[in-house]
Design a protein around this motif. Sequence first.
Motif, PDB file in Angstrom:
ATOM      1  N   ALA A  38      49.376  47.843  87.656  1.00 47.50           N
ATOM      2  CA  ALA A  38      48.770  47.644  88.897  1.00 47.50           C
ATOM      3  C   ALA A  38      49.725  46.652  89.454  1.00 47.50           C
ATOM      4  O   ALA A  38      50.523  45.911  89.140  1.00 47.50           O
ATOM      5  CB  ALA A  38      47.419  46.942  88.688  1.00 47.50           C
ATOM      6  N   PHE A  39      49.481  46.952  91.071  1.00 51.09           N
ATOM      7  CA  PHE A  39      50.276  46.117  91.988  1.00 51.09           C
ATOM      8  C   PHE A  39      50.351  44.494  91.568  1.00 51.09           C
ATOM      9  O   PHE A  39      49.373  44.181  91.335  1.00 51.09           O
ATOM     10  CB  PHE A  39      50.060  46.306  93.435  1.00 51.09           C
ATOM     11  N   ALA A  40      51.289  43.786  91.464  1.00 55.29           N
ATOM     12  CA  ALA A  40      51.558  42.271  91.113  1.00 55.29           C
ATOM     13  C   ALA A  40      50.535  41.988  89.982  1.00 55.29           C
ATOM     14  O   ALA A  40      49.864  40.974  90.129  1.00 55.29           O
ATOM     15  CB  ALA A  40      51.010  41.654  92.446  1.00 55.29           C
ATOM     16  N   HIS A  41      50.437  42.841  88.889  1.00 52.58           N
ATOM     17  CA  HIS A  41      49.619  42.725  87.865  1.00 52.58           C
ATOM     18  C   HIS A  41      49.704  41.471  86.897  1.00 52.58           C
ATOM     19  O   HIS A  41      48.962  40.899  86.525  1.00 52.58           O
ATOM     20  CB  HIS A  41      49.688  43.901  86.803  1.00 52.58           C
ATOM     21  N   GLU A  42      50.947  40.569  86.967  1.00 52.19           N
ATOM     22  CA  GLU A  42      51.016  39.559  86.364  1.00 52.19           C
ATOM     23  C   GLU A  42      50.295  38.332  87.145  1.00 52.19           C
ATOM     24  O   GLU A  42      50.502  37.001  86.692  1.00 52.19           O
ATOM     25  CB  GLU A  42      52.612  39.231  86.180  1.00 52.19           C
ATOM     26  N   LEU A  43      49.972  38.571  88.341  1.00 54.64           N
ATOM     27  CA  LEU A  43      49.455  37.370  89.020  1.00 54.64           C
ATOM     28  C   LEU A  43      48.347  36.744  88.623  1.00 54.64           C
ATOM     29  O   LEU A  43      48.362  35.290  88.391  1.00 54.64           O
ATOM     30  CB  LEU A  43      48.886  37.862  90.525  1.00 54.64           C
ATOM     31  N   SER A  44      47.259  37.329  87.880  1.00 54.11           N
ATOM     32  CA  SER A  44      46.120  36.851  87.250  1.00 54.11           C
ATOM     33  C   SER A  44      46.712  36.139  86.041  1.00 54.11           C
ATOM     34  O   SER A  44      46.205  35.045  85.708  1.00 54.11           O
ATOM     35  CB  SER A  44      45.142  37.676  86.820  1.00 54.11           C
ATOM     36  N   GLU A  45      47.660  36.560  85.338  1.00 56.28           N
ATOM     37  CA  GLU A  45      48.003  35.932  84.165  1.00 56.28           C
ATOM     38  C   GLU A  45      48.724  34.626  84.468  1.00 56.28           C
ATOM     39  O   GLU A  45      48.783  33.301  83.999  1.00 56.28           O
ATOM     40  CB  GLU A  45      49.178  36.676  83.303  1.00 56.28           C
ATOM     41  N   LEU A  46      49.523  34.555  85.527  1.00 55.62           N
ATOM     42  CA  LEU A  46      50.111  33.214  86.145  1.00 55.62           C
ATOM     43  C   LEU A  46      49.105  32.213  86.423  1.00 55.62           C
ATOM     44  O   LEU A  46      49.096  31.041  86.369  1.00 55.62           O
ATOM     45  CB  LEU A  46      50.928  33.349  87.310  1.00 55.62           C
ATOM     46  N   SER A  47      48.043  32.597  86.988  1.00 54.96           N
ATOM     47  CA  SER A  47      46.951  31.873  87.558  1.00 54.96           C
ATOM     48  C   SER A  47      46.323  31.251  86.431  1.00 54.96           C
ATOM     49  O   SER A  47      45.929  29.935  86.360  1.00 54.96           O
ATOM     50  CB  SER A  47      45.992  32.578  88.341  1.00 54.96           C
ATOM     51  N   LEU A  48      45.817  32.084  85.400  1.00 53.14           N
ATOM     52  CA  LEU A  48      45.259  31.450  84.171  1.00 53.14           C
ATOM     53  C   LEU A  48      46.270  30.578  83.190  1.00 53.14           C
ATOM     54  O   LEU A  48      45.681  29.486  82.970  1.00 53.14           O
ATOM     55  CB  LEU A  48      45.058  32.792  83.278  1.00 53.14           C
ATOM     56  N   VAL A  49      47.394  30.735  83.069  1.00 45.95           N
ATOM     57  CA  VAL A  49      48.169  29.846  82.575  1.00 45.95           C
ATOM     58  C   VAL A  49      48.551  28.902  83.391  1.00 45.95           C
ATOM     59  O   VAL A  49      48.563  27.569  82.883  1.00 45.95           O
ATOM     60  CB  VAL A  49      49.552  30.478  81.808  1.00 45.95           C
ATOM     61  N   ASN A  50      48.933  28.871  84.419  1.00 48.71           N
ATOM     62  CA  ASN A  50      49.670  27.700  85.410  1.00 48.71           C
ATOM     63  C   ASN A  50      48.363  26.932  86.003  1.00 48.71           C
ATOM     64  O   ASN A  50      48.720  25.662  85.957  1.00 48.71           O
ATOM     65  CB  ASN A  50      50.744  28.233  86.306  1.00 48.71           C
ATOM     66  N   VAL A  51      47.632  27.809  86.822  1.00 51.57           N
ATOM     67  CA  VAL A  51      46.843  26.880  87.405  1.00 51.57           C
ATOM     68  C   VAL A  51      45.665  26.411  86.632  1.00 51.57           C
ATOM     69  O   VAL A  51      45.351  25.166  86.616  1.00 51.57           O
ATOM     70  CB  VAL A  51      46.166  27.900  88.673  1.00 51.57           C
ATOM     71  N   PHE A  52      44.833  27.241  85.811  1.00 47.60           N
ATOM     72  CA  PHE A  52      43.884  26.784  85.009  1.00 47.60           C
ATOM     73  C   PHE A  52      44.437  26.102  83.671  1.00 47.60           C
ATOM     74  O   PHE A  52      43.950  24.932  83.343  1.00 47.60           O
ATOM     75  CB  PHE A  52      42.979  27.896  84.882  1.00 47.60           C
ATOM     76  N   GLY A  53      45.217  26.795  83.108  1.00 43.81           N
ATOM     77  CA  GLY A  53      45.672  26.124  81.807  1.00 43.81           C
ATOM     78  C   GLY A  53      46.645  24.899  81.885  1.00 43.81           C
ATOM     79  O   GLY A  53      46.656  23.989  80.793  1.00 43.81           O
ATOM     80  N   ARG A  54      47.435  24.827  82.969  1.00 43.65           N
ATOM     81  CA  ARG A  54      48.207  23.555  83.186  1.00 43.65           C
ATOM     82  C   ARG A  54      47.583  22.476  83.866  1.00 43.65           C
ATOM     83  O   ARG A  54      47.695  21.374  83.866  1.00 43.65           O
ATOM     84  CB  ARG A  54      49.534  23.886  83.658  1.00 43.65           C
ATOM     85  N   LEU A  55      47.306  22.854  85.235  1.00 43.86           N
ATOM     86  CA  LEU A  55      46.882  21.949  86.441  1.00 43.86           C
ATOM     87  C   LEU A  55      45.431  21.615  86.178  1.00 43.86           C
ATOM     88  O   LEU A  55      45.222  20.296  86.042  1.00 43.86           O
ATOM     89  CB  LEU A  55      46.917  22.692  87.604  1.00 43.86           C
ATOM     90  N   TRP A  56      44.524  22.474  85.955  1.00 46.09           N
ATOM     91  CA  TRP A  56      43.190  21.859  85.719  1.00 46.09           C
ATOM     92  C   TRP A  56      42.810  21.195  84.615  1.00 46.09           C
ATOM     93  O   TRP A  56      41.976  20.667  84.257  1.00 46.09           O
ATOM     94  CB  TRP A  56      42.225  23.243  85.917  1.00 46.09           C
TER      95      TRP A  56
END
Length: 124
Positions: free
Chosen positions: A31-49
């Motif tokens: 899918a187009f830019a399919h890794e974006l959700s994984e980046l969000s999951l790991v970096n935004v929620f897993g690291r920042l939040w």
Amino acid sequence: MTDDREKGIQLVREMIPVAAADVENGLPEGAFAHELSELSLVNVFGRLWAREGLDRRSRSLVTLGILIALGSTEELRIHFAIALQNGVTREELDEVVYHASGYAGFPAANTARIIGNEVFGDEG
């Protein structure tokens, strides 16, 4: 599975339970830019939040202010719901929008008001 990914999954399960399975599974390969959700999951929620410096309620308020200023309508939809889950009241969400009008401008605040109406099922 990385520790940050596990933290991200746990936070998403707690803050947006209706979207947890979709976020955890991510977009299909190819899918187009399919890794974006994984980046969000790991970096935004897993690291920042997951950081200890601010509680979730405070992070929700900061996040909403930033999203309003950026005019990020799709993200506002989910973060209004996350804010409620994190203990921010409807009245406080009103105040965030009002306050943003002075710093981010009326158009940005009005866009947030429109998104809030959609999210909360309000009329007007």
